[in-house]
Scaffold this active site. Structure first.
Site, PDB file in Angstrom:
ATOM      1  N   TRP A 102      34.164  47.981  29.906  1.00  0.00           N
ATOM      2  CA  TRP A 102      35.449  48.036  30.625  1.00  0.00           C
ATOM      3  C   TRP A 102      36.627  47.896  29.686  1.00  0.00           C
ATOM      4  O   TRP A 102      37.619  48.607  29.818  1.00  0.00           O
ATOM      5  CB  TRP A 102      35.474  47.009  31.762  1.00  0.00           C
ATOM      6  CG  TRP A 102      34.529  47.439  32.832  1.00  0.00           C
ATOM      7  CD1 TRP A 102      33.336  46.859  33.156  1.00  0.00           C
ATOM      8  CD2 TRP A 102      34.636  48.611  33.654  1.00  0.00           C
ATOM      9  NE1 TRP A 102      32.715  47.588  34.132  1.00  0.00           N
ATOM     10  CE2 TRP A 102      33.474  48.658  34.463  1.00  0.00           C
ATOM     11  CE3 TRP A 102      35.590  49.617  33.798  1.00  0.00           C
ATOM     12  CZ2 TRP A 102      33.254  49.682  35.397  1.00  0.00           C
ATOM     13  CZ3 TRP A 102      35.367  50.639  34.717  1.00  0.00           C
ATOM     14  CH2 TRP A 102      34.221  50.667  35.510  1.00  0.00           C
ATOM     15  N   ASP A 171      42.410  41.913  32.518  1.00  0.00           N
ATOM     16  CA  ASP A 171      41.691  42.598  33.586  1.00  0.00           C
ATOM     17  C   ASP A 171      40.707  41.588  34.161  1.00  0.00           C
ATOM     18  O   ASP A 171      39.712  41.246  33.524  1.00  0.00           O
ATOM     19  CB  ASP A 171      40.960  43.819  33.003  1.00  0.00           C
ATOM     20  CG  ASP A 171      40.044  44.488  34.021  1.00  0.00           C
ATOM     21  OD1 ASP A 171      40.004  44.051  35.185  1.00  0.00           O
ATOM     22  OD2 ASP A 171      39.358  45.464  33.626  1.00  0.00           O
ATOM     23  N   LYS A 195      35.452  43.270  44.517  1.00  0.00           N
ATOM     24  CA  LYS A 195      34.409  42.310  44.118  1.00  0.00           C
ATOM     25  C   LYS A 195      34.699  40.946  44.750  1.00  0.00           C
ATOM     26  O   LYS A 195      33.989  40.519  45.649  1.00  0.00           O
ATOM     27  CB  LYS A 195      34.308  42.215  42.606  1.00  0.00           C
ATOM     28  CG  LYS A 195      34.024  43.591  41.979  1.00  0.00           C
ATOM     29  CD  LYS A 195      34.154  43.565  40.485  1.00  0.00           C
ATOM     30  CE  LYS A 195      34.291  44.941  39.891  1.00  0.00           C
ATOM     31  NZ  LYS A 195      33.171  45.834  40.130  1.00  0.00           N
TER      32      LYS A 195
END
Ligand code: PMP
Length: 357
Positions: A102, A171, A195
């Site tokens: 990511w 993030d 999530k």
């Protein structure tokens, strides 16, 4: 109804109480004659939800004055681009720590807009790891430093965040609101909702006012933080149903008490790591010092055993234990709403599987 134990990495399990409440008001919300999905985003019903969700995030995360809480679209992936578009001038440098899949996507997008200095790179490390913060060498005058607080695929998580002169941007897609974080240490925090926060369809962005005001180039209106901050995320139609669900999730967290939830997260992860550490049969994919409390990644001695483990797990009505397709292995994503009894069930299954293998 037989709800399965859902270990998917996102979209992922939501609290049953939240789903039931949404169901109760699905066709008609609070005697308004219509579903909240059908209500105007400028109407009083939706407005109350929008404001409550923002207020609840401020309270739960201790967001100080001087920050905006935004609901944006395009997922966390759009933030990979919006951050450099708004905060990194063409001749400026931003620091990035590349801790995995990511983070590297964030780096790739940022390179489209300015100079990127990857000040540490552990993407290919095995076991997966996070660099020690005292080894980081920052660029003088960097526009910002970007980190990925939890690498969802490898299962490596920052346990302490770096401190530097440049604004820190994180993030937090896969661990937002799962543990105590001091928001004042960050210039910006962002996360896809799917999530820990609710269903897919929205990115939560918490951004300091001086960064909102920064203009480094001319950007399309929808890609400016200022557009959304100045209109309280109502410049255009927000993903109102997703935000409604996010609001219900914040109420659920308040009801449980965030301290209880955070303690439960540590406990849940520890139960699985204890089984991993007990024998050589299981191998954790991340360094012990930075093991994720959200995504527990592990291997079995062979790929055949992993496939068998996964097949058997599905028969037990537990879903999503396969590791990300790019790395294989196994992964248990145990976000806030994942019930502790599901972890207990997994732990029993792991021990039993090992005994039989
Ligand atoms: N960052 C992290 C850490 C993620 O786990 C994900 C999604 N799994 C993303 C960014 C991308 O999020 P989205 O799909 O909302 O664009």
């Amino acid at each position: 109804m037989t709800r399965s134990y859902n270990f998917y990495a996102g979209p992922s399990t939501l609290p049953l109480e939240v789903l039931e409440e949404a169901q109760a008001g699905f066709c008609e919300y609070k005697n308004s004659g219509m579903s909240i999905m059908e209500s105007s985003h400028r109407g009083k019903e939706y407005d109350a939800i929008h404001e409550e969700a923002i207020a609840n995030y401020k309270e739960l995360m201790g967001i100080p004055e001087g920050y905006s809480v935004l609901f944006l679209q395009g997922g966390a992936s759009t933030q990979f681009a919006m951050i450099p578009m708004n905060l990194l001038g063409q001749d400026q440098t931003a620091d990035y720590v590349n801790t995995g899949a990511w983070a590297s996507k964030a780096v790739k997008e940022a390179k489209l807009f300015g100079n990127i200095n990857v000040i540490a790179d552990t993407e290919k490390s095995a076991p997966a790891t996070i660099p020690a913060i005292d080894t980081l060498e920052y660029t003088n005058g960097a526009a910002y430093l970007h980190v990925t607080s939890n690498e969802t695929i490898s299962g490596a998580q920052w346990k302490q965040f770096p401190k530097c002169d440049a604004p820190l941007i994180a993030d937090m897609s896969s661990d937002i609101l799962s543990r105590e974080v001091n928001v004042a240490d960050f210039g910006m925090i962002y996360a896809g909702a799917q999530k820990n926060l609710g269903p897919a369809g929205c990115a939560l962005v918490i951004i300091r006012d001086d960064l909102v005001e920064k203009v480094v180039r001319v950007n399309p209106t929808m890609f400016q933080y200022k557009t959304h901050a100045s209109k309280n995320s109502l410049y255009n139609t927000p993903p109102s149903f997703t935000i409604y669900m996010m609001c219900l999730v914040t109420r659920w967290i308040k009801e449980i008490g965030k301290e209880n939830l955070f303690a439960q997260n540590v406990r849940k992860a520890k139960k699985i790591y204890d089984v991993i550490d007990a024998t050589d049969f299981f191998t954790g994919c991340a360094d012990k010092a930075c093991r994720s409390d959200m995504n527990v990644t592990f291997n079995l001695p062979t790929a055949e055993l992993e496939a068998k483990f996964f097949e058997e797990s599905v028969k037990l009505n537990t879903w999503g234990l396969k590791g990300h397709r790019s790395v294989g292995g196994l992964r248990a994503s145990i976000y806030n709403a994942f019930p502790e009894e599901g972890v207990d069930k997994l732990v029993d299954f792991m021990k039993d599987f090992e005994k039989r293998s």
